[in-house]
Design an enzyme around this catalytic site. Structure first.
Site, short mmCIF file in Angstrom:
data_model
loop_
_atom_site.label_atom_id
_atom_site.label_comp_id
_atom_site.label_asym_id
_atom_site.label_seq_id
_atom_site.Cartn_x
_atom_site.Cartn_y
_atom_site.Cartn_z
N HIS A 1 -58.71 -22.19 21.46
CA HIS A 1 -57.72 -21.23 21.58
C HIS A 1 -56.31 -21.75 21.82
CE1 HIS A 1 -61.06 -18.45 21.50
NE2 HIS A 1 -61.67 -19.02 22.25
N GLU B 1 -67.68 -26.10 24.37
CA GLU B 1 -68.20 -24.68 23.92
C GLU B 1 -67.97 -24.94 22.25
OE1 GLU B 1 -67.32 -20.12 24.13
OE2 GLU B 1 -65.68 -21.33 23.41
N GLU C 1 -59.08 -12.45 18.77
CA GLU C 1 -60.33 -12.10 19.79
C GLU C 1 -59.85 -11.27 20.85
OE1 GLU C 1 -62.82 -15.25 20.57
OE2 GLU C 1 -62.30 -16.40 18.66
N GLU D 1 -61.04 -16.19 30.45
CA GLU D 1 -60.77 -16.88 29.33
C GLU D 1 -59.63 -16.79 28.28
OE1 GLU D 1 -63.52 -19.41 25.94
OE2 GLU D 1 -64.33 -17.81 26.83
N ASP E 1 -58.89 -22.97 26.99
CA ASP E 1 -59.77 -23.49 25.89
C ASP E 1 -58.90 -24.16 25.07
OD1 ASP E 1 -61.32 -23.55 23.55
OD2 ASP E 1 -62.90 -22.08 24.38
N THR E 2 -59.13 -25.58 24.54
CA THR E 2 -58.31 -26.31 23.61
C THR E 2 -58.52 -25.66 22.28
OG1 THR E 2 -60.03 -27.95 23.15
CG2 THR E 2 -58.89 -28.30 24.82
N ARG F 1 -64.04 -26.32 15.49
CA ARG F 1 -65.38 -26.36 16.33
C ARG F 1 -66.44 -27.06 16.03
NH1 ARG F 1 -64.96 -22.14 20.03
NH2 ARG F 1 -63.75 -19.98 19.54
#
Length: 291
Positions: free
Chosen positions: A182, A240, A152, A146, A179-180, A211
């Protein structure tokens, strides 16, 4: 494409009952895929989860993350081997759950770093992941890395870095988990990044820039789905998102979940499924129109 949803919409996943209840609710919302957070087999009955998923006709994805004590970029002679052992156990959990992959930021500690990455750390991580991937391949499990943002991890933030990292591992069993949320921070053009990554993509997370509810933020999902169709992506796409009321302090801190993003997790899940179905259908229509 198979649409899924992460357990974090309902629970941090530290108890058997909470996980099984979340699986029930994901199925009720129309999802055919459920993503588990990192699971401790000493606490969670993995076989029971697998049977519950089978009863619900629910496919599963296993994920994991590394703490600083398991950081495979570390030069400490004890830490990287500890991380490798942790990843090998996580692969076994994925296999026993019935997941064909282990996803997540598994190439470094999942944390905010205060130093630049080093060439030695990159090489140590790549070597560890290459060995884990080879063992995982025997169990039918692929590794999906990921690509999380700069707050992060310090090692891999973009698909260009991810493709280079895979090349350095020399493995054919390591893929990218994009992941859109990030990508919105790290990529100048999400669709272009997806096309660059191409066949290296093994898993996709969708999430808004805040989010919250899909379609209510700044991310333009149409080009994302167009690009996925263009590269022939037919694998899993999962939502997510995080219910701050269900998360423990370490995860809240790592992912900076400081406020409630919705009032009703079930309603959020239903909205997410309808949004994904519509985005995919419209992308297919656009593809047919320009064929």
């Amino acid at each position: 494409m198979e649409f899924g949803i992460h357990a974090f919409v309902w629970t941090e996943g530290r108890t058997q009952d909470a996980l099984e209840t979340a699986m029930d609710r994901a199925r009720a919302a129309g999802f055919g895929l459920f993503e588990f957070p990192g699971l401790d087999p000493k606490v969670i009955d993995i076989d029971r989860l697998a049977k519950h998923a089978a009863k619900l006709d629910l496919k599963v994805v296993a994920s994991a993350g590394l703490t600083p004590a398991h950081d495979v970029t570390s030069s400490d002679p004890e830490i990287a081997p500890r991380g490798e052992a942790f990843l090998n156990e996580a692969v076994s959990v994925a296999r026993d759950l019935g997941s064909s992959q282990l996803s997540g930021p598994i190439f470094s500690a999942h944390q905010k770093f205060s130093d630049l990455p080093t060439e030695t750390g990159w090489r140590t991580s790549a070597d560890v992941l290459a060995r884990v991937a080879e063992r995982a391949k025997a169990g039918g499990v692929a590794l999906c890395l990921e690509l999380v943002n700069r707050y992060e991890t310090n090692l891999i933030n973009t698909v260009k870095q991810g493709v280079a990292y895979i090349g350095d591992t020399g493995s054919d069993n390591i893929f990218l988990h994009i992941d859109t949320f990030h990508m919105n921070i790290e990529e100048t053009d999400q669709a272009q990044a997806i096309r660059y990554a191409g066949e290296h993509i093994g898993y996709v997370h969708v999430g808004e820039n805040h989010r919250g509810h899909l379609g209510t933020g700044a991310i333009d999902f149409a080009p994302v789905f167009d690009a996925l169709i263009d590269i022939g992506y037919t694998k899993h796409v999962s939502v997510e998102a995080f219910d701050s009321r269900a998360l423990g302090d370490p995860l809240k801190a790592t992912c900076a979940i400081w406020r409630d993003l919705w009032d009703d997790a079930d309603a959020f899940a239903r909205h997410s499924k309808a949004f994904l179905d519509l985005q995919y259908a419209e992308a297919l229509r656009r593809t047919a129109a320009y064929a």
